[in-house]
Enzyme design. Structure first.
Site, PDB file in Angstrom:
ATOM      1  N   GLU A 145       0.836  -1.197   0.000  1.00  0.00           N
ATOM      2  CA  GLU A 145       0.000   0.000   0.000  1.00  0.00           C
ATOM      3  C   GLU A 145       0.875   1.253   0.000  1.00  0.00           C
ATOM      4  O   GLU A 145       2.007   1.237   0.472  1.00  0.00           O
ATOM      5  CB  GLU A 145      -0.910   0.015   1.243  1.00  0.00           C
ATOM      6  CG  GLU A 145      -1.965  -1.092   1.217  1.00  0.00           C
ATOM      7  CD  GLU A 145      -2.872  -1.088   2.441  1.00  0.00           C
ATOM      8  OE1 GLU A 145      -4.081  -1.313   2.266  1.00  0.00           O
ATOM      9  OE2 GLU A 145      -2.357  -0.870   3.561  1.00  0.00           O
ATOM     10  N   CYS A 158       3.442   8.548   1.040  1.00  0.00           N
ATOM     11  CA  CYS A 158       4.021   7.565   1.955  1.00  0.00           C
ATOM     12  C   CYS A 158       4.199   6.274   1.162  1.00  0.00           C
ATOM     13  O   CYS A 158       3.211   5.676   0.721  1.00  0.00           O
ATOM     14  CB  CYS A 158       3.093   7.354   3.152  1.00  0.00           C
ATOM     15  SG  CYS A 158       3.672   6.109   4.324  1.00  0.00           S
ATOM     16  N   CYS A 165       6.762  -6.695   6.677  1.00  0.00           N
ATOM     17  CA  CYS A 165       7.905  -6.166   7.419  1.00  0.00           C
ATOM     18  C   CYS A 165       8.401  -7.234   8.373  1.00  0.00           C
ATOM     19  O   CYS A 165       7.609  -7.977   8.958  1.00  0.00           O
ATOM     20  CB  CYS A 165       7.499  -4.913   8.204  1.00  0.00           C
ATOM     21  SG  CYS A 165       8.879  -4.143   9.099  1.00  0.00           S
ATOM     22  N   CYS A 169       7.222  -5.483  15.216  1.00  0.00           N
ATOM     23  CA  CYS A 169       6.779  -4.581  16.282  1.00  0.00           C
ATOM     24  C   CYS A 169       5.305  -4.863  16.593  1.00  0.00           C
ATOM     25  O   CYS A 169       4.457  -4.824  15.693  1.00  0.00           O
ATOM     26  CB  CYS A 169       6.958  -3.131  15.861  1.00  0.00           C
ATOM     27  SG  CYS A 169       8.676  -2.698  15.470  1.00  0.00           S
ATOM     28  N   CYS A 172       2.244  -2.521  15.380  1.00  0.00           N
ATOM     29  CA  CYS A 172       2.174  -2.125  13.980  1.00  0.00           C
ATOM     30  C   CYS A 172       1.508  -3.231  13.167  1.00  0.00           C
ATOM     31  O   CYS A 172       1.956  -4.389  13.183  1.00  0.00           O
ATOM     32  CB  CYS A 172       3.573  -1.853  13.441  1.00  0.00           C
ATOM     33  SG  CYS A 172       3.616  -1.451  11.680  1.00  0.00           S
ATOM     34  N   CYS A 405      -0.274   5.979  10.100  1.00  0.00           N
ATOM     35  CA  CYS A 405       0.932   5.280  10.527  1.00  0.00           C
ATOM     36  C   CYS A 405       0.574   4.022  11.311  1.00  0.00           C
ATOM     37  O   CYS A 405      -0.247   4.054  12.221  1.00  0.00           O
ATOM     38  CB  CYS A 405       1.782   6.192  11.404  1.00  0.00           C
ATOM     39  SG  CYS A 405       2.515   7.565  10.507  1.00  0.00           S
TER      40      CYS A 405
END
Length: 422
Positions: A145, A158, A165, A169, A172, A405
């Site tokens: 995205e 962005c 990823c 974390c 996230c 975010c």
């Protein structure tokens, strides 16, 4: 060399300020199981899983390589510049729009130099139309995205640098999915070209009458899917294409490009030696190692002080002020003493080298992961500013379309939509 204080004072033991006791919520996974290694620690994925490589694209090549490739296809080298102009200036890969190329060879040339890289699966737009989230399907079915945002006087994109990823974390959404693969240089650049095409077509709203800014992406933040510095070479090659003058690149200013990391210290030091004045952002999210070990698993490799030392070195080598990103999470990392500790650690490394960007975590109903109360946010910001640390609470865009975010992730619904297009 920057004129600010270069010699950090001796570091003292952090003092926790007194005041009413507040709850300390510990990080915990909800609705998913965090991947662990054989020793029970959160799994970190630095290497990209082996998958089929995307087709080589003009944006993957240097100008010299483009000329050589065009000649290999049986055409004179000057056609490479024409193709670059169409792609980087007119934002098109459509042969029908390239009437300056010989008609009988146009399809083969464009197919060999500008192969399809990503298909738009869907887009979500805010009511005001000034923010668009794109869902892209890559050649191998991987989903990524990117988020396009209009602000007064600038347009920011962005971008994603990885599908998924590997930094794991727990707060996230992207990290929960794990790492599918690194994105290629051209796949990173293609997000910008496609965004510029959408802008040129009038698809991004929100422009005010007195806004005379250029109608193309002016700012890039590597804060989409992925850890940019874990895909270092391709990210930096993409940055070089972004800043290369048109028609060989997008002609962007390096100062409008922000590269973010959760704290891969060796890569931060490497970035400082690139001699490309991008803005560097460190996603810190906790000023003490005990909490950051839980929030940011890579902290088990490189601690808070190591990451801050590397960030300070970036400033010393480049003269570019560093941004500290700090997601404010209710009763988890927003305590006043943590603001004081952060200020102490930053001031111990000198003045004038850093700016802090707290951002309220995007809330999830009923979750322990939610944004701090307004008065707590304000107190956190006040303490940093009073300590001489320039601090600005960051605007959050795209929450209503899951484009803010920490919210970028390919959902089951996204996967179904992509499968229907295959």
């Amino acid at each position: 060399m920057p004129a600010s204080d270069k010699t950090p004072p001796a570091r003292s033991t952090p003092v926790r300020t007194t005041g009413p006791a507040r709850t300390q919520v510990r990080p915990a996974t909800e609705g998913w199981t965090q991947k662990k290694d054989a020793e029970g620690r959160p799994l970190l994925q630095f290497a990209s899983p082996k998958r089929g490589k995307p087709p080589v694209h003009l944006a993957d090549m240097t100008p010299e390589e483009r000329i050589a490739k065009v000649k290999e296809l049986g055409l004179p080298g000057f056609r490479a510049k024409q193709l670059s102009t169409h792609y980087f200036t007119h934002y098109t890969s459509d042969p029908a729009h390239m009437t300056d190329l010989p008609a009988e060879q146009r399809e083969e040339l464009v197919g060999g130099m500008l192969p399809p890289l990503m298909t738009e699966v869907r887009r979500l737009t805010t009511d005001r139309g000034d923010t668009i989230k794109f869902l892209w399907r890559l050649h191998d079915g991987a989903l990524v995205e990117s988020v396009l945002m209009r602000y007064p006087g600038r347009i920011t994109l962005c971008v994603s640098s990885q599908a998924g990823c590997g930094m794991n974390c727990p707060f996230c959404a992207t990290g929960q999915a794990g790492l599918t693969r690194n994105m290629s240089t051209a796949e990173i650049v293609e997000q910008i070209v496609r965004a510029n095409r959408a802008i040129a077509n009038g698809e991004l709203g929100g422009k005010k009458r007195d806004d005379h800014s250029m109608e193309r992406v002016s700012n890039i933040v590597f804060m989409g899917m992925g850890e940019p510095l874990a895909n270092y070479k391709r990210v930096m090659d993409a940055v070089r294409v972004m800043v290369a003058p048109q028609p060989n690149g997008l002609g962007m200013s390096a100062r409008g490009i922000t590269v973010s990391t959760v704290g891969l210290v060796p890569a931060i030091r490497k970035l400082a030696d690139e001699n490309i004045p991008v803005t560097f952002a460190l996603s810190l999210h906790a000023s003490d190692d005990q909490l950051r070990d839980e929030l940011i698993p890579v902290n088990s490799r490189w601690k808070v002080d190591e990451a801050l030392d590397a960030a300070r070195e970036y400033f010393e080598k480049t003269g570019r002020r560093v941004s500290i990103e700090y997601a404010l999470i209710k009763d988890m990392n927003d305590h006043a003493w943590r603001a004081d500790l952060l200020a102490e650690k930053l001031n111990a490394r000198g003045r004038g080298w850093v700016h802090v960007n707290p951002i309220p975590l995007n809330p999830t109903p009923g979750s322990i992961w939610t944004s701090s109360d307004i008065d707590v946010q304000n107190e956190f910001v006040r303490r940093l500013n009073d300590a001489g640390i320039p601090t600005t609470l960051r605007d959050t865009r795209g929450k209503e379309i899951d484009g803010a975010c920490g919210q970028l992730v390919a959902t089951t619904e996204d996967e179904a939509a992509a499968a229907a297009m295959a």
